[in-house]
Design an enzyme around this catalytic site. Structure first.
Site, PDB file in Angstrom:
ATOM      1  N   ASP A 138       0.812  -1.137  -0.039  1.00 31.57           N
ATOM      2  CA  ASP A 138       0.039   0.109  -0.033  1.00 31.57           C
ATOM      3  C   ASP A 138       0.951   1.322  -0.076  1.00 31.57           C
ATOM      4  OD1 ASP A 138      -1.938   1.987   0.945  1.00 31.57           O
ATOM      5  OD2 ASP A 138      -3.321   0.557   1.138  1.00 31.57           O
ATOM      6  N   TYR A 198       6.532  -3.764  -4.219  1.00 31.63           N
ATOM      7  CA  TYR A 198       5.923  -4.239  -5.567  1.00 31.63           C
ATOM      8  C   TYR A 198       7.099  -5.466  -5.809  1.00 31.63           C
ATOM      9  CZ  TYR A 198       2.120  -1.080  -6.475  1.00 31.63           C
ATOM     10  OH  TYR A 198       1.145  -0.332  -6.362  1.00 31.63           O
ATOM     11  N   ARG A 256     -19.495   9.149 -11.535  1.00 31.25           N
ATOM     12  CA  ARG A 256     -18.881   7.907 -11.937  1.00 31.25           C
ATOM     13  C   ARG A 256     -17.581   8.172 -12.663  1.00 31.25           C
ATOM     14  NH1 ARG A 256     -20.948   2.716 -11.443  1.00 31.25           N
ATOM     15  NH2 ARG A 256     -22.366   2.545 -10.004  1.00 31.25           N
ATOM     16  N   SER A 290     -13.109  -9.148 -10.456  1.00 32.44           N
ATOM     17  CA  SER A 290     -13.999  -9.788  -9.805  1.00 32.44           C
ATOM     18  C   SER A 290     -15.603  -9.471 -10.607  1.00 32.44           C
ATOM     19  CB  SER A 290     -14.040  -9.301  -8.464  1.00 32.44           C
ATOM     20  OG  SER A 290     -14.318  -7.902  -8.151  1.00 32.44           O
ATOM     21  N   ASP A 292     -22.148  -9.487  -7.649  1.00 30.47           N
ATOM     22  CA  ASP A 292     -23.511  -9.224  -7.735  1.00 30.47           C
ATOM     23  C   ASP A 292     -24.292 -10.613  -7.993  1.00 30.47           C
ATOM     24  OD1 ASP A 292     -23.188  -6.374  -8.542  1.00 30.47           O
ATOM     25  OD2 ASP A 292     -21.920  -7.176  -9.770  1.00 30.47           O
ATOM     26  N   THR A 293     -23.492 -11.557  -8.410  1.00 32.04           N
ATOM     27  CA  THR A 293     -24.174 -13.081  -8.436  1.00 32.04           C
ATOM     28  C   THR A 293     -24.343 -13.658  -7.112  1.00 32.04           C
ATOM     29  OG1 THR A 293     -22.951 -13.299 -10.671  1.00 32.04           O
ATOM     30  CG2 THR A 293     -23.528 -15.304  -9.305  1.00 32.04           C
ATOM     31  N   ARG A 319     -24.971 -11.610  -4.558  1.00 29.51           N
ATOM     32  CA  ARG A 319     -26.028 -11.108  -3.733  1.00 29.51           C
ATOM     33  C   ARG A 319     -27.418 -11.440  -4.475  1.00 29.51           C
ATOM     34  NH1 ARG A 319     -23.068  -5.122  -4.264  1.00 29.51           N
ATOM     35  NH2 ARG A 319     -22.099  -5.252  -2.096  1.00 29.51           N
ATOM     36  N   ARG A 359     -28.043 -14.517  -5.691  1.00 26.85           N
ATOM     37  CA  ARG A 359     -28.085 -15.842  -4.797  1.00 26.85           C
ATOM     38  C   ARG A 359     -28.718 -15.736  -3.637  1.00 26.85           C
ATOM     39  NH1 ARG A 359     -23.024 -19.499  -7.539  1.00 26.85           N
ATOM     40  NH2 ARG A 359     -23.685 -19.193  -9.614  1.00 26.85           N
ATOM     41  N   HIS A 394     -20.345  -4.619 -13.748  1.00 24.97           N
ATOM     42  CA  HIS A 394     -20.624  -4.491 -12.200  1.00 24.97           C
ATOM     43  C   HIS A 394     -21.117  -3.164 -11.943  1.00 24.97           C
ATOM     44  CE1 HIS A 394     -20.101  -4.808  -7.999  1.00 24.97           C
ATOM     45  NE2 HIS A 394     -19.288  -3.825  -8.064  1.00 24.97           N
ATOM     46  N   THR A 446     -18.416  -1.557   1.391  1.00 22.33           N
ATOM     47  CA  THR A 446     -18.751  -2.894   1.382  1.00 22.33           C
ATOM     48  C   THR A 446     -17.315  -3.855   1.220  1.00 22.33           C
ATOM     49  OG1 THR A 446     -18.866  -3.439  -0.740  1.00 22.33           O
ATOM     50  CG2 THR A 446     -20.788  -2.312   0.294  1.00 22.33           C
TER      51      THR A 446
HETATM   52  P1  NAD Z   1     -10.142   2.062   1.140  1.00 19.97           P
HETATM   53  O1  NAD Z   1      -9.953   3.585   1.064  1.00 19.97           O
HETATM   54  O2  NAD Z   1     -10.446   1.412   2.807  1.00 19.97           O
HETATM   55  O3  NAD Z   1      -8.635   1.455   0.801  1.00 19.97           O
HETATM   56  C1  NAD Z   1      -7.831   1.671  -0.333  1.00 19.97           C
HETATM   57  C2  NAD Z   1      -6.619   1.504  -0.026  1.00 19.97           C
HETATM   58  O4  NAD Z   1      -5.710   1.801  -1.420  1.00 19.97           O
HETATM   59  C3  NAD Z   1      -6.003   2.554   0.990  1.00 19.97           C
HETATM   60  O5  NAD Z   1      -5.322   1.946   2.012  1.00 19.97           O
HETATM   61  C4  NAD Z   1      -4.979   3.410   0.195  1.00 19.97           C
HETATM   62  O6  NAD Z   1      -3.951   3.852   0.724  1.00 19.97           O
HETATM   63  C5  NAD Z   1      -4.779   2.359  -0.887  1.00 19.97           C
HETATM   64  N1  NAD Z   1      -4.139   2.981  -2.150  1.00 19.97           N
HETATM   65  C6  NAD Z   1      -4.246   4.265  -2.898  1.00 19.97           C
HETATM   66  N2  NAD Z   1      -3.780   4.544  -3.777  1.00 19.97           N
HETATM   67  C7  NAD Z   1      -2.884   3.518  -3.621  1.00 19.97           C
HETATM   68  C8  NAD Z   1      -1.630   3.258  -4.661  1.00 19.97           C
HETATM   69  N3  NAD Z   1      -1.464   3.677  -5.787  1.00 19.97           N
HETATM   70  N4  NAD Z   1      -0.961   1.874  -4.563  1.00 19.97           N
HETATM   71  C9  NAD Z   1      -1.182   1.275  -3.392  1.00 19.97           C
HETATM   72  N5  NAD Z   1      -2.323   1.554  -2.510  1.00 19.97           N
HETATM   73  C10 NAD Z   1      -3.166   2.637  -2.857  1.00 19.97           C
HETATM   74  O7  NAD Z   1     -11.077   1.479   0.196  1.00 19.97           O
HETATM   75  P2  NAD Z   1     -11.798   0.070  -0.009  1.00 19.97           P
HETATM   76  O8  NAD Z   1     -13.068   0.120   0.940  1.00 19.97           O
HETATM   77  O9  NAD Z   1     -10.964  -1.106   0.491  1.00 19.97           O
HETATM   78  O10 NAD Z   1     -12.073  -0.084  -1.493  1.00 19.97           O
HETATM   79  C11 NAD Z   1     -11.144  -0.409  -2.254  1.00 19.97           C
HETATM   80  C12 NAD Z   1     -11.683  -0.458  -3.714  1.00 19.97           C
HETATM   81  O11 NAD Z   1     -12.366  -1.686  -3.732  1.00 19.97           O
HETATM   82  C13 NAD Z   1     -12.645   0.631  -4.202  1.00 19.97           C
HETATM   83  O12 NAD Z   1     -12.301   0.958  -5.367  1.00 19.97           O
HETATM   84  C14 NAD Z   1     -13.842   0.046  -3.832  1.00 19.97           C
HETATM   85  O13 NAD Z   1     -14.829   1.053  -4.859  1.00 19.97           O
HETATM   86  C15 NAD Z   1     -13.672  -1.263  -4.497  1.00 19.97           C
HETATM   87  N6  NAD Z   1     -14.699  -2.073  -4.410  1.00 19.97           N
HETATM   88  C16 NAD Z   1     -14.960  -3.148  -5.147  1.00 19.97           C
HETATM   89  C17 NAD Z   1     -16.056  -4.174  -4.918  1.00 19.97           C
HETATM   90  C18 NAD Z   1     -16.291  -4.861  -6.161  1.00 19.97           C
HETATM   91  O14 NAD Z   1     -17.396  -5.862  -6.225  1.00 19.97           O
HETATM   92  N7  NAD Z   1     -15.540  -4.972  -7.358  1.00 19.97           N
HETATM   93  C19 NAD Z   1     -16.726  -4.165  -3.968  1.00 19.97           C
HETATM   94  C20 NAD Z   1     -16.128  -3.240  -2.647  1.00 19.97           C
HETATM   95  C21 NAD Z   1     -15.415  -2.179  -2.910  1.00 19.97           C
END
Ligand code: NAD
Length: 315
Positions: free
Chosen positions: A39, A69, A92, A147, A152-153, A155, A157, A179, A229
């Protein structure tokens, strides 16, 4: 990676709500023997790693730590969860622009070190971020996917199972497409333990539309009530990681950059149910969608393409 053997190294990029919960879920389910949190907020990654290390005293010998990395060099799976959430008043598209910029920097880090990983993207908007990371890393589309509609699938179900008083694992239904708002539930060939799901739902006194409303509104309701979430998506991520590490040939609805293989759609990441194993995505499962569902899928892919053009300037 051998069939049924779940050892391997997993790098989780982003140690926020989702990243930390993905790591915790992997530990609880004994997926991977080495997990590394990366992070930009180094203390956050290190603090989460230490907290999770303490948890491992109770049930597992998997190693978990924070890192950088260069840890991607020998990673089997890289899970990308970094990103920022939508700010009040932000569109968005604006969110997509911010997270696409973050995704490019993450892709550069992965590309510099990773040799032959499978990359699983979670960051939102997941279809767009998957597209960016696949294009920027140059990793083949079947080994760099998102993912997508797996959450959504799940949810849907859950909503069907709750309506029918049945086990969600017996609900054979998939959500395809974006999504997001234009997702498409494939009711036409859905079943519950072999019985037509649509008929069961209607016989229970509910409509499929009602069930879909519960599904689509579920995410927003969680965000409204608790701010984010992460349990659902972390279990979706764990299912995908298990499919890869365990060479399971499991079917998961994931978002993949299309290459014309379905309905001639290409150069946009969108979800279909795919068979996933240690090689990544093997092939899609040919769902018997009806004409309206196919049209809905095409429209959904078209909407995502518009975002790609607007946000990334891709023609
Ligand atoms: P969060 O803010 O709690 O955590 C995000 C993390 O990313 C932070 O710790 C931040 O320091 C880090 N970060 C930011 N820029 C970075 C970089 N360049 N390199 C490395 N780390 C970096 O957010 P969250 O609640 O954990 O959500 C994370 C992502 O997951 C969001 O985009 C959210 O919308 C997504 N999400 C996706 C789904 C899905 O179904 N695809 C579901 C829930 C959340």
């Amino acid at each position: 990676m051998e069939k049924g053997c779940y050892t391997g190294k997993i790098v989780v990029v982003g140690a926020g709500n989702v990243g930390a919960t993905v790591a915790y879920t992997l530990l609880l389910r004994h997926l991977g023997n080495e997990i590394v949190l990366v992070d930009v907020a180094k203390d956050k990654a290190s603090g989460e790693a230490l907290d999770l290390q303490h948890a491992t005293s109770f049930y597992t010998s998997a190693g978990i730590r924070d890192g950088d990395y260069d840890e991607c060099a020998d990673a089997d799976v890289i899970v990308v969860t970094a990103g920022v959430g939508r700010k009040p008043g932000q569109t968005r598209i604006e969110l997509a622009q911010t997270n696409a910029a973050i995704a490019k920097s993450i892709a550069a880090g992965i590309k510099q070190y990773a040799k032959d990983p499978v990359v699983v993207v979670i960051s939102n908007p997941v279809d767009i971020i998957t597209y960016v990371i696949q294009k920027e890393t140059g990793i083949p589309a079947n080994r760099c996917f998102g993912s997508g509609t797996s959450l959504d699938t799940a949810r849907l179900r859950y909503a069907c199972a709750a309506q029918l008083d049945m086990d969600a694992r017996d609900m054979n239904i998939y959500v395809v497409g974006e999504h997001g708002d234009s997702m498409v539930p494939v009711w036409s060939c859905a079943n519950a333990a072999g019985a037509p799901l649509k008929e069961l739902i209607e016989a229970s006194g509910a409509s499929c539309e009602e069930i879909m409303t519960r599904t689509v509104d579920g995410g927003a309701e969680i965000i409204r009530k608790k701010g984010a979430t992460f349990y659902g998506v972390s279990n979706a991520a764990a299912k995908i990681v298990a499919a890869i590490l365990g060479d399971e040939d499991a079917v998961v609805s994931v978002t993949k950059v299309q290459e014309g293989e379905f309905m001639g759609i290409s150069d946009v990441a969108v979800s279909l149910p795919y068979i996933v194993n240690k090689t990544g995505i093997v092939k899609s499962v040919p769902l018997a969608m009806d004409d309206a569902e196919k049209e809905g899928f095409k429209t959904s892919a078209g909407k995502l393409k518009e975002v790609i053009v607007e946000v990334l300037g891709v023609k």
